[in-house]
Each structure stands twice: as structure tokens, then as C-alpha cells.
Design a protein around this motif. Sequence first.
Motif, short mmCIF file in Angstrom:
data_model
loop_
_atom_site.label_atom_id
_atom_site.label_comp_id
_atom_site.label_asym_id
_atom_site.label_seq_id
_atom_site.Cartn_x
_atom_site.Cartn_y
_atom_site.Cartn_z
N GLN B 53 -15.65 18.84 22.44
CA GLN B 53 -15.93 17.72 23.35
C GLN B 53 -14.77 16.72 23.38
OE1 GLN B 53 -19.71 15.89 23.39
NE2 GLN B 53 -20.83 17.78 22.99
N LEU B 58 -14.71 14.84 26.88
CA LEU B 58 -16.12 14.51 27.15
C LEU B 58 -16.58 13.39 26.22
CD1 LEU B 58 -17.59 18.10 27.53
CD2 LEU B 58 -16.89 16.52 29.32
N ARG B 85 -10.03 16.00 34.96
CA ARG B 85 -10.87 17.10 34.48
C ARG B 85 -11.12 18.10 35.61
NH1 ARG B 85 -15.47 14.36 32.99
NH2 ARG B 85 -14.60 13.52 31.09
N ARG B 86 -11.36 17.54 36.82
CA ARG B 86 -11.60 18.36 38.00
C ARG B 86 -10.51 19.40 38.22
NH1 ARG B 86 -12.08 14.02 42.57
NH2 ARG B 86 -14.25 13.47 42.31
N PHE B 91 -15.55 24.36 32.34
CA PHE B 91 -16.46 24.48 31.19
C PHE B 91 -17.46 25.60 31.39
CE2 PHE B 91 -15.02 20.23 31.83
CZ PHE B 91 -14.58 19.86 30.58
N PHE B 93 -20.91 26.84 29.15
CA PHE B 93 -21.70 26.54 27.96
C PHE B 93 -22.82 27.55 27.76
CE2 PHE B 93 -19.85 22.49 29.16
CZ PHE B 93 -19.24 22.16 27.95
N SER B 95 -26.13 27.10 27.57
CA SER B 95 -27.12 26.99 28.63
C SER B 95 -26.30 26.85 29.91
CB SER B 95 -27.99 25.76 28.41
OG SER B 95 -27.17 24.64 28.21
N ASN B 97 -25.87 25.72 32.74
CA ASN B 97 -25.36 24.53 33.42
C ASN B 97 -25.04 24.73 34.89
OD1 ASN B 97 -25.36 22.36 31.49
ND2 ASN B 97 -24.03 23.69 30.31
N LEU B 98 -26.00 25.32 35.58
CA LEU B 98 -25.86 25.40 37.04
C LEU B 98 -26.86 24.42 37.64
CD1 LEU B 98 -25.80 29.28 37.52
CD2 LEU B 98 -23.87 27.73 37.26
N LEU B 99 -26.54 23.92 38.82
CA LEU B 99 -27.49 23.04 39.51
C LEU B 99 -28.56 23.90 40.17
CD1 LEU B 99 -25.08 20.45 41.09
CD2 LEU B 99 -26.91 19.95 39.50
N ASP B 100 -29.81 23.67 39.79
CA ASP B 100 -30.89 24.53 40.27
C ASP B 100 -31.05 24.48 41.79
OD1 ASP B 100 -31.46 25.24 37.73
OD2 ASP B 100 -32.93 23.63 37.42
N LEU B 110 -18.88 23.65 44.32
CA LEU B 110 -19.15 22.22 44.09
C LEU B 110 -17.94 21.40 43.59
CD1 LEU B 110 -21.29 20.00 44.15
CD2 LEU B 110 -21.96 20.66 41.84
N PRO B 111 -17.22 21.87 42.55
CA PRO B 111 -16.11 21.03 42.08
C PRO B 111 -15.09 20.72 43.17
CG PRO B 111 -16.58 22.76 40.50
CD PRO B 111 -17.39 23.07 41.73
N ARG B 156 -17.36 29.68 38.64
CA ARG B 156 -17.07 28.28 38.98
C ARG B 156 -15.83 27.82 38.23
NH1 ARG B 156 -21.78 24.47 37.47
NH2 ARG B 156 -20.93 24.76 35.39
#
Lengths: 623, 241
Positions: B53, B58, B85-86, B91, B93, B95, B97-100, B110-111, B156
Amino acid sequence: MLALARQTVRSSWRGYLGAFVALLFGVVLIAVTTTLIGSVDATSNLPGVTADQRTQLDDLAAMFGMMSAVSAFMALFVVGSTFGFVVASRRRELGLLRLVGATPRQVRRLLLGESTVVAAAATTVGCLLGTMLAPAVLDLVRTIGITTLHLEAPSPWIAWVVAAPAGAVVALLGVWRSARRASRITPSAALREAAVERTRPSIVQLAVAIVCFGGLVTAIVLAADLPPLFALVASILLPEVVVIGLLSIGPAVIPRLAALLARPFVDRDVAARLARDEVRGAVRTTAAVAAPVMAISAIAGSLLLSLSFTADWTTAQDRSRLRAPLVVEAGSPGATAAVAADPTVAVADVRRQVTLQRDEDGRPGSPDEVEIVDLATASTARSLTATRGSIDDLRGPSVAVTTTWVTDAGIGLGGTVAFWIDGDRVPLRVVAVVPDAPDLYGELLIPAGLVPPTTDGPVFVVPHGDASATRDSLRRTLAGTDSRILDASAWIDATAAQTRQANNVGFTVLLGPAGLYAAIAIVNATLIGASQRRRQRELVQLLGASPDQVRRAAIWQAGLVCGTALLLGGATTAVLGWLVRRAITADLAAVPMTIPWLPLLAIGVVCLLLTVSATAAGLSSRK
Amino acid sequence: MNQAAVTLDGLTRTYRSRAGSVHALRGVTHVVQRGTFTAIMGPSGSGKSTLLQLAAGLDRPTSGRVTIGDTRLDKLNETALTRFRRTSMAFVFQSYNLLDSLTAFDNVALPARLAGRRADRAGVLAALAHVGLRDQARRRPSELSGGQQQRVAIARAVYGRPDVLFADEPTGALDRGTGRDVLELLRSLTQGGQSVVMVTHDPLAASFADGVLFLADGQIVGHLARADAGQIAAAMNELER
């Protein structure tokens, strides 16, 4: 960002349903209130409306205005807390957005965009619904006896012009704080299952709380010096201030208090222990569910108590001033004269009123009810005496005024009040200040002879000898005139009952919509809270809790949160009730105290029932 | 050109709580070279995730500094850091970490959209094809398996062509076969000059890396280059003894 907002609203519509319903109801309420105020205005401009009716309409408009203010307050913080919920439940998602490159500003704009989507939908549906409901509400106003006039409905666009921007502003203000909070979520929030919820209030929240409670303390310190009617107004406005103060430190106070409330039960029932821990852990949910209960119980409770105490005060004023043992409510014009002519009657003091227009910048202005008093009879029957100045000076172009009127109008002894009588401007000098006794005489008293009276009220009768002999004699004299002869005490009781009935109508109008709003908010917050606890509940079940234990824990939790909120609301009510009581007893020593236990308890029970049944519904819908 | 992708210089991180101070990292210095795959291993509580992190910006270190390429992260404010960061980091991870609410395509795009750029359709589809999900572009996360979701997250990360990809237990929730595919994908990135830093506790996963860094009690206690799973497992056993 708006495209993304549309997508996120579409997929997380469940969370937004609450915000939508809250906002929709707010917009409907504002639209209906605007229609009511508009119709009062339209009706009072119609030809043939008397000055009396116009006064009644003015009062009505003022009442509706107050109602919409209270309702807007409820709307604002209900929408705010619902959006707060949505943000809290999406911490991970928003953290993820930050992780993949959204700046804090973009997150804030996303939330504002989402609220715009919800606000647009709620405002459109709300305006249409408000227009459809308006005729029914106008009928209802007549049916429950708020006015005898037939209210004319104004054009619907007036309601739209007010309700649509009001809805948008409420949504934006409501989401503003949540959006700011969301923009502060760090990217690492995406990596955590659950964040430790912050309980310590921020500097701003602390400052708000200090200002709010400072206001309350000031009012408490000044309580004894406040005129009773000012105390009444304070008791309508101060609950909102106290509620804002309590809410800004809510996450720090409410869960702790709820845990304290649970203490006697945690060793007896594991479900109570689970509920206690959940209440303490999920501070935001706890505070959000408690908020509407606390708001409505504090606001409605204070108003109920203050209205009741004020009625006590007027009754006590009446009792301490009324010297006449008998009161006649004359049934026909000749009856009043007949009472005076009765040989057993020593003094027949008739309550006479006239409506005069006050002078406003050299022109006839708003109408005022003015009391015409015969000094000789009124000082005997109604113990009309001055606290300042001399009542004997009430001759010629002069006026006596009550203590409350002096505070209200800011004109005191020696000042001048001008009225328009028969087309002439007549300045009257304030020669005496008299104590309040609203049912015995009005706020402005002028001597007989200045203007002819228009309405005759009750006759206060002082007999020569025994009151019962006079009563019998009057009964014979007035036979067939449809008049009522009452003992002074019975008359005061009947008048008090009328006042309380009028108070109840006022209370219903003032708080009816806000109460309905609070009910929706309570159910809404409870359901969202329940859906957020689903994972936790499943985990507890996995660890061996029986369905009954899970259900009991949820109901305990609802009970604890609602109980805490009622406790805080009750405390607010008690403090503000004391404030009014203190102001009243400073004015008059022996005032009886009527506490409206039944309606007060009803508020508590309804809140508790709503919370518990919403919890039960939340459990059964997700089995 | 600077060959260091990530430079960690004397990093410490202390968490303060009512129970006292917790020293998660105690002076970590290390350089991750461009185009390499580095695994970070260590027992639970050794500071692996904290290190990741801090390296990714982060979280901010209590002392010491992080440099990505030529950019010092401590010099950037929150918005500048986000923008950096963009463009430079990605990243993956455990879990996913996708937007449902977004489809696989929209998640990958998205980025770029957040950066105010149009997502180039062919590029996004190529990234999805790279992870074998070209045909699943219109599906939402709930319609994908765990392995597929993880591969969308990698697509992504790949699409933006970041300099460094940070991964925290990327195969933790996957079966062995799917996990292997994911690791092969990560490894393939280094051939294009990108660097991968991965935290894991799985010696097999770590064996895909060029080098393994061992952490214990917030300090680097060992390093293995091009080791197999057996050697890594032995080193870990030594540490946990």
C-alpha cells in the motif's frame, strides 16, 4: 460522470429507493402546501369574503406556512440521512473508483450526479402526484373543520414552480454532506471489508452542537422572563434546533446510550447481547434509524406539551380574573337585554367585540378584533385592572392592551395605536396594560361609545344576592330564547375544552404531514439498515444462531435504537415543556398542569411499532 | 533512462491506537527494477500488505519515501497522486474489485474515462482478448466466475499500460488451474517492460516471479532470485519457525 451516475443508480436502485420515496413525499407535500396557501390567497380575494373570514384565512395561511417549514425540515434531514446511508454502504465501491483513478472531485460529482438523477425522477412524479391530490386535500381541510369556506384551487403551475426547485434544493443540500464525505474516502477503502465507523464528531459537527445547545441553554436561563406566548413559539422552533444538535453528535451519543439501555438485558438473553454489540458497532445505521424517531418525538412532544400548558395558562387566567359566578350565552339578540333587566341581576357585563382596521402608513390595513368594555361592569365581573397605567383613564380616544400584545407589537404604555373608524383615522393612546385573559377579553380594549359593537358575546352576571336564585330567575326570563346559563367554573371548563379541541386541529395540520414523513423515514431507515446487516446476520446464523435468535436480535436492536431515540426526544420534550411551564408560572402562580399522557404515549408506541414491524418485514423479505 | 521502477527508501509505518503503537514497517529499503516480477512473502502480520500500500501510494509512510520512476510520491497532493496513479500504476487484488454496476467492458474502460479520455473500443476488447474474455465483454461481474472476474481486473490493469502493476494475493481465491493462468498473464506483462509487484503467501505463486523478498516483523529478512516453489517454501518454513 452523469452516464456513470445513471448506471450506478440503475444497479443500486434499492438504496436509492429510500431517497426517492423520501424526496417524492417531500415534493408532494410542498406541492400540496403551495396549493393550500395559493387557494387561501385566491379565496380571500374573492368578492363577498368578510373581514372575519379574511382573518380566518390569514391564520390558515400562517398555519400552512409553519406546516411546510416543519415538513421541509423533516424532508431535508431524511433525504440527507438516506443519502448518507447510500454513501456508507458503498464505501468499498467508492474506494475502488478512487483506486482506479477517480479524483476526490470526480467522486463528489458522481454522488451529485446520482442525486440529480434521483431528484429529477422524484420531482417529476411528485409534482404530478401533488396536482392530483390537491382537490382531495382541499376537501379534507373543510371536512376536518379547519375552515368553513370553500377553498378555490389555484392554477397547478404555481405548485410546480415552487415544488420542483424546492425538491432539487432539498436533494442537493441533502446529498452535499454525503458527497463531501464520499470524496474523502481513500483508495485503500476498497481493500477493506468494513471500515471502523467514526464516532468522534468533527470540529464542524461539534461547533453545530455547541451552537444548538447554547441556544437551548440561553432559552432555559431566560425562561422565567419570557412572555408565555413567546415561550410557546420557542417550543415550536427549539425542538428542531435541539434535534440538529443531537444529530450532529448522534454517532457519538446514540449508540452509547442504546448500549446503556441494553445493559440490564445482555446477561439474560444472548439476542440482546448481539443487538447491543451491533448497535455499538454500526454507529451510522444506529444514528440514521434513531434520527426520524428522535425528530418527530421531540417536535410533536414539545408542541403537544406546550399547547396543553398554554391552555392550562389561559384557563388559570380566566379563573383568576372571572368574578361573576354566572355566565349567560345568549341565544337571541333580545336575551342580552333581558339579562340586564332581570331584577336579581346586579351587574350584567356583556362581552362586546368589533373588527377595526389598523392604520398602516396612512391607509386602512389588517383587521383587528377590538374589545369594547364598559369599565363599571367589566372591573366588577372580569376584575379588569391595570398592571401599568390606570384603567380609569380608558375614556375617549384611548386603548388598554394586554401584556402579550405589548411584547408582540412593541408598543407600550403612552404609545399610540391608530385605527380607521367610519372612514377616519383615529389615533388611540395606550393608557393601561392589563394582564392576559384571552377568553374574557381580547388584546385591545377600547371604551364604550367610540364605535358601536358588532358582535355580542357571553354575558358575565353578578347577582344581587344568592347565585342560585338569580339562576332560577334568569331561567324563567330567558325561557324559549335558546340561551345557556352556566356556572362560571362550568363555562371556563367548556371554553377550555373548546380551546383544546382547536389546539388538536392545529396540531394535526401542523404536524400531520411531518408525522407521516417521519413514519416513512423510520420504515425507510430501518429497512436499509436491515439490508446492510444481511451479511452479518448470515454469518451469525452460520455460527449457530437459530432463526429465532436472529429474529429476536433484530427486534431487540430495533427496540433499543427506537427506545434511545424516544428517550432523547422525551428529554427534549420535558426540557421544553419545563421552559413553557416556567414562563407561565412566572406570570401566574397557581396554574394547574395537564400533561397529555395519551397522545404522548401514542407517539412513542407508534414509533416503536413502526420500527419493530419494519424490522420484521426486513427479516421476512430476505429469508 | 532510470532503470528503477519502484524505489523504497527507509520506509517505516506506525499505527497508533489506544492500545499503543504498532510498528508495521521498520525501515524497508529496496529497488524494483523495470520489467521485473517481484514477489513479497512473509508470515501473517509481517507487513507485506502495508508495504504494497505504501509503494502504491494508497497510504503514506510515517517516515521514508517512495519513488515511482522519477516521481516522488510524497511531493504529490491527493489529486495529483490520483492522476499519477491513473497513468503509472494498476492494481489487482484478491477480491476482484470490479464495479458491480458496470459490464466487463465498462470496468476495463473506466480508468481511461475517469482520466477524461475516450476509451478506445478496439484497445479495450484487445485487453479482454488478452485475458481470454473477448466474448464476455457485455457481462456484469455477477454473471462471471471468480477466475473470470480476476481476469477482467487484470485486463483493466493491462489496458492502461501502467509502469507498475501491484497485486495483493491475486490468486488467493482461485483454483490452482485458474491461478496458474493469472500468474502467466502477470508474468507476460514484464516482457513489455512493465513491472509487477505481488504480495503472496503461496510459494507456488511466488515461483513465477523473478525475485522473492521475505519480510518479517516489518523488515526485509531475505531475498531469493529465480527460485522454485520448493526453495521458497523452505525459506518460508525457516522464517515461520
